[in-house]
Design a protein around this motif. Structure first.
Motif, PDB file in Angstrom:
ATOM      1  N   ASP A 104     -10.273  -4.478  38.781  1.00 21.28           N
ATOM      2  CA  ASP A 104     -10.667  -5.482  37.786  1.00 21.28           C
ATOM      3  C   ASP A 104      -9.701  -6.656  37.729  1.00 21.28           C
ATOM      4  O   ASP A 104     -10.056  -7.737  37.266  1.00 21.28           O
ATOM      5  CB  ASP A 104     -10.744  -4.837  36.390  1.00 21.28           C
ATOM      6  N   HIS A 128      -8.280 -10.986  30.466  1.00 24.44           N
ATOM      7  CA  HIS A 128      -9.665 -10.509  30.443  1.00 24.44           C
ATOM      8  C   HIS A 128      -9.777  -8.986  30.429  1.00 24.44           C
ATOM      9  O   HIS A 128     -10.870  -8.449  30.235  1.00 24.44           O
ATOM     10  CB  HIS A 128     -10.453 -11.090  31.618  1.00 24.44           C
ATOM     11  N   LEU A 129      -8.654  -8.271  30.603  1.00 28.73           N
ATOM     12  CA  LEU A 129      -8.693  -6.812  30.595  1.00 28.73           C
ATOM     13  C   LEU A 129      -8.167  -6.200  29.305  1.00 28.73           C
ATOM     14  O   LEU A 129      -8.311  -4.997  29.094  1.00 28.73           O
ATOM     15  CB  LEU A 129      -7.890  -6.259  31.782  1.00 28.73           C
ATOM     16  N   TYR A 132     -10.132  -3.663  27.111  1.00 26.47           N
ATOM     17  CA  TYR A 132     -10.484  -2.347  27.635  1.00 26.47           C
ATOM     18  C   TYR A 132      -9.346  -1.336  27.550  1.00 26.47           C
ATOM     19  O   TYR A 132      -9.542  -0.168  27.885  1.00 26.47           O
ATOM     20  CB  TYR A 132     -10.900  -2.460  29.106  1.00 26.47           C
ATOM     21  N   GLU A 182      -7.614  -0.984  37.347  1.00 29.40           N
ATOM     22  CA  GLU A 182      -9.033  -0.731  37.110  1.00 29.40           C
ATOM     23  C   GLU A 182      -9.176  -0.105  35.735  1.00 29.40           C
ATOM     24  O   GLU A 182      -8.620   0.964  35.463  1.00 29.40           O
ATOM     25  CB  GLU A 182      -9.627   0.211  38.165  1.00 29.40           C
ATOM     26  N   VAL A 185     -14.330   2.668  33.352  1.00 29.57           N
ATOM     27  CA  VAL A 185     -15.693   2.157  33.493  1.00 29.57           C
ATOM     28  C   VAL A 185     -16.539   2.457  32.265  1.00 29.57           C
ATOM     29  O   VAL A 185     -17.466   1.694  31.928  1.00 29.57           O
ATOM     30  CB  VAL A 185     -16.360   2.721  34.771  1.00 29.57           C
ATOM     31  N   LYS A 188     -16.443  -0.386  29.849  1.00 29.48           N
ATOM     32  CA  LYS A 188     -17.217  -1.548  30.297  1.00 29.48           C
ATOM     33  C   LYS A 188     -18.711  -1.342  30.066  1.00 29.48           C
ATOM     34  O   LYS A 188     -19.426  -2.270  29.667  1.00 29.48           O
ATOM     35  CB  LYS A 188     -16.915  -1.834  31.770  1.00 29.48           C
ATOM     36  N   TYR A 189     -19.199  -0.124  30.297  1.00 29.90           N
ATOM     37  CA  TYR A 189     -20.610   0.146  30.048  1.00 29.90           C
ATOM     38  C   TYR A 189     -20.935   0.088  28.553  1.00 29.90           C
ATOM     39  O   TYR A 189     -21.969  -0.449  28.157  1.00 29.90           O
ATOM     40  CB  TYR A 189     -21.002   1.521  30.612  1.00 29.90           C
ATOM     41  N   GLU A 191     -19.418  -1.676  26.302  1.00 31.55           N
ATOM     42  CA  GLU A 191     -19.410  -3.089  25.922  1.00 31.55           C
ATOM     43  C   GLU A 191     -20.728  -3.765  26.309  1.00 31.55           C
ATOM     44  O   GLU A 191     -21.316  -4.504  25.533  1.00 31.55           O
ATOM     45  CB  GLU A 191     -18.236  -3.795  26.601  1.00 31.55           C
ATOM     46  N   ARG A 192     -21.186  -3.499  27.513  1.00 32.72           N
ATOM     47  CA  ARG A 192     -22.416  -4.109  27.992  1.00 32.72           C
ATOM     48  C   ARG A 192     -23.606  -3.667  27.156  1.00 32.72           C
ATOM     49  O   ARG A 192     -24.470  -4.481  26.762  1.00 32.72           O
ATOM     50  CB  ARG A 192     -22.628  -3.723  29.451  1.00 32.72           C
ATOM     51  N   ASN A 198     -18.985  -9.605  28.711  1.00 35.09           N
ATOM     52  CA  ASN A 198     -18.865  -8.937  30.002  1.00 35.09           C
ATOM     53  C   ASN A 198     -18.645  -9.981  31.073  1.00 35.09           C
ATOM     54  O   ASN A 198     -19.512 -10.812  31.322  1.00 35.09           O
ATOM     55  CB  ASN A 198     -20.141  -8.127  30.308  1.00 35.09           C
TER      56      ASN A 198
END
Length: 199
Positions: A104, A128-129, A132, A182, A185, A188-189, A191-192, A198
């Protein structure tokens, strides 16, 4: 898919600059012991495809411009130590966490604080990370599955046991060393799916 449990430290034995790409040759006797053309091997946390194998435990991979831009592989030269992991088998154990091998961003080691039985490493975090990364959550640093031990506004810390320091390239890292990151994941899912930002 990987789990972030490094199998061995490999060494880059050759690097060829191509047009908007690079070809790396890596020595890794353990990860090549049952490897075949087309297999995936994570190199410092970057999922790469084996394009060539040699009889003496080396494999070649092609790295495209997007991967060079998003990771620290562009900065590595011949002789560099890299963390290696074969893709997980379907009947294997999750020793770490779900790792895709999709970097990422690149962080920078900001502080290293050795203690008697562990070492705390502080890593400057790309903006930007930051959303997370949570305390006690999972993160992959140069392909190593680690637990976040502390979080600040623009940094996070991980605490490394002697085994991790001995068997990964994090034991050789110095202040200023770039590392591939990284994020988990699952974050990230989530959040989406909840309509969050995103990139």
């Amino acid at each position: 898919m990987f789990t972030g449990i490094v199998e061995e430290r490999g060494t880059i034995t050759a690097k060829t600059e191509l047009t908007e790409a690079a070809r790396l040759t890596v020595r890794g006797p353990t990860v090549t012991s049952d490897a075949a053309f087309g297999d995936s091997i994570a190199v410092n946390g970057v999922c790469l495809t084996v394009t060539e194998l040699t009889a003496d435990g080396e494999f070649a991979v092609d790295v495209m411009a997007e991967t060079l831009r998003r990771s620290s592989l562009a900065d590595l030269g011949v002789g560099a130590s890299v963390n290696l992991e074969r893709a997980m088998r379907a009947d294997g154990r999750f020793g770490g966490h779900i790792v895709q091998g999709h970097v990422d961003g690149v962080g920078t080691i900001a502080e290293i604080a050795p203690a008697q039985n562990w070492t705390v490493i502080r890593i400057a975090l790309p903006e930007h990370l930051d959303r997370y990364v949570v305390e006690k959550g999972s993160i992959t640093v140069d392909g190593v599955s680690l637990t976040v031990s502390a979080v600040g506004e623009d940094w996070f810390e991980v605490s490394l046991i002697p085994t991790t320091l001995q068997h990964t390239n994090l034991g050789q890292a110095q202040v200023g060393t770039p590392v591939n990151l990284e994020a988990d994941v699952i974050a990230k899912y989530v959040e989406r799916l909840t309509g969050g930002k995103n990139d």
